[in-house]
Design a protein around this motif. Structure first.
Motif, PDB file in Angstrom:
ATOM      1  N   SER A  64      56.031 -18.714 109.037  1.00 54.79           N
ATOM      2  CA  SER A  64      55.987 -18.190 107.678  1.00 54.79           C
ATOM      3  C   SER A  64      57.118 -17.202 107.389  1.00 54.79           C
ATOM      4  N   GLU A  65      58.108 -17.093 108.302  1.00 55.35           N
ATOM      5  CA  GLU A  65      59.306 -16.323 107.984  1.00 55.35           C
ATOM      6  C   GLU A  65      60.109 -17.099 106.934  1.00 55.35           C
ATOM      7  N   THR A  66      60.577 -16.390 105.902  1.00 57.87           N
ATOM      8  CA  THR A  66      61.122 -17.054 104.720  1.00 57.87           C
ATOM      9  C   THR A  66      62.549 -17.547 104.931  1.00 57.87           C
ATOM     10  N   ASN A  67      62.792 -18.776 104.481  1.00 55.03           N
ATOM     11  CA  ASN A  67      64.127 -19.355 104.429  1.00 55.03           C
ATOM     12  C   ASN A  67      64.425 -19.808 103.007  1.00 55.03           C
ATOM     13  N   PHE A  68      65.709 -19.912 102.700  1.00 52.01           N
ATOM     14  CA  PHE A  68      66.136 -20.425 101.392  1.00 52.01           C
ATOM     15  C   PHE A  68      67.242 -21.440 101.622  1.00 52.01           C
ATOM     16  N   LEU A  69      67.259 -22.478 100.786  1.00 52.80           N
ATOM     17  CA  LEU A  69      68.326 -23.468 100.839  1.00 52.80           C
ATOM     18  C   LEU A  69      68.995 -23.534  99.469  1.00 52.80           C
ATOM     19  N   ILE A  70      70.288 -23.263  99.450  1.00 51.19           N
ATOM     20  CA  ILE A  70      71.051 -23.276  98.204  1.00 51.19           C
ATOM     21  C   ILE A  70      71.725 -24.638  98.074  1.00 51.19           C
ATOM     22  N   LEU A  71      71.480 -25.318  96.960  1.00 49.11           N
ATOM     23  CA  LEU A  71      72.124 -26.590  96.641  1.00 49.11           C
ATOM     24  C   LEU A  71      72.969 -26.391  95.394  1.00 49.11           C
ATOM     25  N   ARG A  72      74.199 -26.923  95.404  1.00 49.75           N
ATOM     26  CA  ARG A  72      75.080 -26.768  94.230  1.00 49.75           C
ATOM     27  C   ARG A  72      75.688 -28.105  93.829  1.00 49.75           C
ATOM     28  N   ASN A  73      75.698 -28.324  92.515  1.00 52.28           N
ATOM     29  CA  ASN A  73      76.326 -29.527  91.958  1.00 52.28           C
ATOM     30  C   ASN A  73      77.014 -29.158  90.639  1.00 52.28           C
ATOM     31  N   ALA A  74      77.729 -28.040  90.639  1.00 52.07           N
ATOM     32  CA  ALA A  74      78.391 -27.559  89.427  1.00 52.07           C
ATOM     33  C   ALA A  74      79.874 -27.381  89.695  1.00 52.07           C
ATOM     34  N   SER A  94      66.397 -34.897  92.896  1.00 54.39           N
ATOM     35  CA  SER A  94      67.681 -35.104  92.234  1.00 54.39           C
ATOM     36  C   SER A  94      68.263 -33.764  91.824  1.00 54.39           C
ATOM     37  N   LEU A  95      69.566 -33.751  91.676  1.00 52.77           N
ATOM     38  CA  LEU A  95      70.267 -32.580  91.182  1.00 52.77           C
ATOM     39  C   LEU A  95      71.147 -33.039  90.026  1.00 52.77           C
ATOM     40  N   PRO A  96      70.781 -32.674  88.792  1.00 55.49           N
ATOM     41  CA  PRO A  96      71.559 -33.123  87.641  1.00 55.49           C
ATOM     42  C   PRO A  96      72.967 -32.551  87.657  1.00 55.49           C
ATOM     43  N   PRO A  97      73.848 -33.097  86.835  1.00 58.20           N
ATOM     44  CA  PRO A  97      75.191 -32.521  86.734  1.00 58.20           C
ATOM     45  C   PRO A  97      75.142 -31.057  86.301  1.00 58.20           C
ATOM     46  N   GLN A  98      76.057 -30.260  86.843  1.00 59.40           N
ATOM     47  CA  GLN A  98      76.201 -28.838  86.531  1.00 59.40           C
ATOM     48  C   GLN A  98      74.913 -28.052  86.801  1.00 59.40           C
ATOM     49  N   ARG A  99      74.302 -28.332  87.923  1.00 53.91           N
ATOM     50  CA  ARG A  99      73.054 -27.661  88.265  1.00 53.91           C
ATOM     51  C   ARG A  99      73.127 -27.128  89.698  1.00 53.91           C
ATOM     52  N   SER A 100      72.575 -25.959  89.890  1.00 49.56           N
ATOM     53  CA  SER A 100      72.423 -25.366  91.218  1.00 49.56           C
ATOM     54  C   SER A 100      70.964 -24.995  91.401  1.00 49.56           C
ATOM     55  N   LYS A 101      70.513 -24.976  92.657  1.00 48.72           N
ATOM     56  CA  LYS A 101      69.126 -24.634  92.952  1.00 48.72           C
ATOM     57  C   LYS A 101      69.051 -23.763  94.197  1.00 48.72           C
ATOM     58  N   ILE A 102      68.051 -22.877  94.214  1.00 52.00           N
ATOM     59  CA  ILE A 102      67.694 -22.133  95.418  1.00 52.00           C
ATOM     60  C   ILE A 102      66.277 -22.538  95.771  1.00 52.00           C
ATOM     61  N   LEU A 103      66.133 -23.364  96.810  1.00 49.81           N
ATOM     62  CA  LEU A 103      64.821 -23.895  97.175  1.00 49.81           C
ATOM     63  C   LEU A 103      64.161 -22.992  98.229  1.00 49.81           C
ATOM     64  N   PRO A 104      62.865 -22.728  98.089  1.00 50.91           N
ATOM     65  CA  PRO A 104      62.168 -21.813  98.999  1.00 50.91           C
ATOM     66  C   PRO A 104      61.444 -22.550 100.129  1.00 50.91           C
ATOM     67  N   PHE A 105      61.388 -21.898 101.282  1.00 52.39           N
ATOM     68  CA  PHE A 105      60.637 -22.395 102.439  1.00 52.39           C
ATOM     69  C   PHE A 105      59.897 -21.206 103.071  1.00 52.39           C
ATOM     70  N   TYR A 106      58.596 -21.361 103.300  1.00 54.51           N
ATOM     71  CA  TYR A 106      57.789 -20.367 104.020  1.00 54.51           C
ATOM     72  C   TYR A 106      57.781 -19.014 103.300  1.00 54.51           C
ATOM     73  N   VAL A 107      57.226 -19.004 102.113  1.00 52.05           N
ATOM     74  CA  VAL A 107      57.155 -17.787 101.309  1.00 52.05           C
ATOM     75  C   VAL A 107      55.700 -17.330 101.234  1.00 52.05           C
TER      76      VAL A 107
END
Length: 774
Positions: A421-431, A466-479
């Motif tokens: 349950s230690e928190t991780n984040f994954l940053i995805l970018r498509n911009a 999916s990741l639309p055009p010009q979109r970035s995301k920060i996805l959470p894991f173990y929060v």
């Protein structure tokens, strides 16, 4: 003043009173906004989750004549700092003396330029150093007692600005000496002054000189950048680079992350370079992408330049820039309106506020996760443009080249620990500045490299990401949501976490309205799940439930019936940018509205009566409130119809605010290349409104507004940038208002009253029979 606080510089972050601190905010130049608006702009920054205000102290504004200082009214920087402190925010003071900031002479007084000329300023000329010492000593009388270590809001300072790298082209101010050692001596001149006068704060330095790491105590590294600049290059959003993290020795706080950019006179002919150098039009997606990149690289603070647009005082502009308006495309406009980039700031700011400790305790990790897109951008991506070219052609079962398979830019921030349950984040970018295409069917693979107890996994399990055009995301894991309950992962993004009433916890995530998301929650046991909206809960194990959901036009709500309930809310992404807080007997509630809810209180014992300061620029409004009890709302000129869903704690209201009618009669004529609009205006025109803004779109090169012959506003790129003119700060008597449009055929004008009112709120008991009130 509030009690003094302790600030310290650690390797990965700053701490306030020994607690890791993420500074999030940006530039608000008090001298370009009348003092009557300061609190309004600060409340809007605070509502976006910002806790930090950066600002230049511009020498020319405060010493117009030698040793004649002006510190009152709109120049009262002490009052500005006290207001920041009263709102519970912090400040970074950028002391100069050269600040640039698109100011005349880079902020240096005109009398000083007349005395010394451009070649002797920003140098170790003895006369210049004597003037700057005297100025610093005067300025520090205001700064020193307002340090955070003495009960004030200032937690960091900056000395000089971009020495060795940038000057002021419009005013022929040099970038400093060509000898780095001379630049070092120059910065250390200011460093010695502030230390002699009791400044004991961390220092952020963006000057180019050798040896700063050894010579400045409590130094903080900085970063930033402008993806679309005016500096003779088109620019692009640079790739995430996590390699420097392994060698860093101090925290990094950005001081100029490019949320905006200016236009200037030599951007003409109009529109030639609007997506290129000299006159970029910036998208909010670029701001989000830059911010995500900073977080992936390990920063512990983000500050945008700028957050608040304003206006130059007379003769205060850098030459070759507009004379009056600082239309920097900032999240908050010159009249206090909110651009789309404000929504982007708010989505990030709320996430950082709620998950600050998890973000700061995680570290960049380039090996933890990879992401690959296996889907084509669209079914015809590999075909030509001929409508009939594929007729009678046999298609192979599988494309042997798999040319559509692409790596997705992905970077992790991970917490080293022995607990899943230690928190991780994954940053995805498509911009990208120059465009991007859909990334479909993304598969995320995680590994145990560098993370004890982690396993090889693939996400998502049941849907296509999916990741639309010009979109970035920060996805959470173990929060962590509450004791013995945590979010395992989600393909939606985090927005907020807080208690909901006395016996529930609430986690809010956001995604596109039509996006199918996968959210997995680990609980102490299986339990019933109540669902509002589109969602299928699947108990994968006795402890793990996967929610396959779609936010829809507003939100989707799930309630896990544990001893302490857990509310998982999937919110529509744009609506997440319209989130506000409202005080109630049950603490601060999350409201979602096209209104601005700037401040609220709850009074009485028990607290059943409250008020809210509400601002709007339109008659019709909507309001959703996540609340364990229904409110009854009343206010001047307010008609409202509302329902309350007691099962899911959702109050929905729609209504109208009575607006004063505002019209102007214009005389229109053409004179050469100029189109003139003229009218008479009086202070009575502003009655019933906090301000009245003229909002214009025009098909032309540039435009200017004059009141009785005095320039009150100027603007460029009318086709792409909305022109706003606030009248309250200028109309003090009957006068002649003239608008001039250059090379313009068409003008679209809207008169927009800005209405501010106090709403009264009565909080009812949580009555399941409550259905509707009008």
């Amino acid at each position: 003043m509030k009690p003094e606080q302790k600030i310290a510089v650690h390797r990965n972050y700053l701490t306030l009173d020994d607690k890791p601190f993420f500074a999030f905010g940006g530039d608000f130049n008090y001298a370009r906004t009348p003092a009557r608006h300061w609190r309004d702009r600060l409340l809007k920054m605070k509502a976006a989750g910002m806790n930090s205000v950066t600002f230049y102290i511009t020498w020319a504004n405060h010493e117009p004549q030698p040793e004649h200082y002006e510190w009152s009214g709109d120049k009262d920087v002490g009052a500005f700092l006290d207001l920041i402190h009263a709102e519970g925010m912090y400040a970074i003071a950028r002391l100069g003396p050269f600040v640039h900031g698109e100011s005349r002479n880079g902020g240096l007084p005109e009398w000083l330029m007349q005395q010394l000329g451009p070649t002797r300023v920003r140098s170790n000329d003895p006369e210049y150093l004597a003037h700057t010492r005297r100025w610093y000593e005067e300025m520090l009388k205001i700064i020193v007692p307002r340090q955070i270590t003495r009960g004030g809001p200032i937690f960091m300072i900056q000395l000089e600005n971009e020495l060795g790298s940038a000057g002021s082209k419009g005013d022929d101010i040099p970038r400093g000496s060509g000898d780095p050692e001379e630049n070092a001596r120059h910065v250390l001149h200011y460093y010695e002054i502030v230390r002699q006068h009791g400044v004991d704060l961390p220092i952020v330095d963006i000057n180019h000189w050798p040896g700063k790491e050894e010579k400045i105590q409590n130094l903080v590294d900085t970063a930033g950048g402008y993806p679309s600049a005016c500096f003779a290059c088109e620019g692009e959003i640079w790739p995430i680079n996590q390699e420097p993290w392994a060698k860093h020795v101090r925290p990094c706080v950005t001081i100029e992350t490019g949320a905006s950019m200016f236009v200037r006179f030599f951007d003409l002919p109009p529109y030639q370079n609007t997506s290129s150098y000299q006159g970029p039009i910036l998208a909010s997606s670029h701001l989000e992408s830059l911010s995500c990149g900073h977080i992936a690289e390990g920063v512990s603070g983000i500050h945008y330049y700028m957050v608040v647009d304003g206006q130059h005082p007379d003769d205060g502009n850098e030459r070759m820039l507009p004379a009056r308006d600082v239309n920097f495309q900032s999240p908050i406009t010159v009249v206090g309106a909110l651009r789309e980039s404000y929504r982007a700031c708010k989505r990030l700011g709320w996430m950082l506020r709620s998950f600050e400790q998890e973000i700061l305790k995680s570290e960049p990790n380039s090996q933890w996760a990879t992401a690959t897109s296996y889907g084509k951008p669209h079914p015809g991506a590999a075909r030509g443009g001929d409508l009939f070219e594929s007729y009678h052609r046999a298609e192979p079962a599988v494309d042997p080249s798999l040319a559509h398979v692409r790596k997705v830019e992905a970077a992790g921030r991970c917490t080293r620990g022995l607990n899943l349950s230690e928190t991780n984040f994954l940053i995805l970018r498509n911009a990208h500045i120059h465009g991007s295409s859909w990334l479909r069917d993304i598969r995320i693979e995680t590994s145990p490299r560098g993370i004890p107890c982690e396993t090889f996994r693939e996400y998502p399990v049941r849907i296509q990401l999916s990741l639309p055009p010009q979109r970035s995301k920060i996805l959470p894991f173990y929060v962590r949501i509450q004791p013995r309950t945590f979010l395992e992962y989600s393909t939606a993004e985090l927005l907020d976490r807080r208690a909901f009433g006395a016996n529930a916890s609430q986690l809010i995530l956001h995604a596109d309205a039509n996006e199918t998301v996968e959210t997995a929650v680990v609980a102490e046991r299986s339990c019933p799940v109540r669902v509002r909206g589109e969602c299928v809960p699947l108990w994968e194990t006795p402890n793990t439930v996967t929610l396959i959901a779609r936010p829809g036009a507003t939100m989707q709500i799930n309630v896990l019936e544990l001893e302490r309930r857990v509310r998982i809310i999937h919110l529509e992404r744009e609506l997440a940018g319209d989130a506000w807080e409202l005080e109630s007997p049950d603490g601060k509630l999350v409201a979602l509205s096209n209104l601005c809810i700037l401040d609220s209180t709850c009074e009485g014992s028990p607290s059943t009566a409250g008020r809210a300061l509400v601002q709007t620029q339109g008659e019709d409004f909507h309001l959703w409130l996540l609340t364990p009890r229904p409110p009854e709302i009343s206010g001047p000129g307010l008609s409202i119809e509302a329902t309350y869903d007691a099962e899911f704690g959702l109050y929905e209201a729609f209504g109208r605010i009575q607006f004063p009618a505002k019209t102007l009669s214009w005389t229109k004529r053409r004179k050469g290349r100029l189109l003139h609009w003229e009218t008479r205006i009086s202070p009575a025109f502003l009655d019933g409104a906090r301000d009245v803004a003229l909002r214009l779109q025009y098909q032309g090169a540039c435009a200017r507004a004059y009141l009785d012959g005095r320039l009150i506003s100027d603007h460029y790129f009318g086709r792409f940038l909305t022109w706003e003119i606030g009248l309250r700060d200028w109309v003090r008597a009957d006068g002649a208002l003239r608008l001039e449009f250059e090379d313009t055929r068409e003008v679209d004008l809207k008169i927009v009253p800005i209405i501010e009112s106090d709403w009264q709120i009565a909080w009812n008991k949580n009555d399941p029979k409550f259905e509707r009130h009008t």
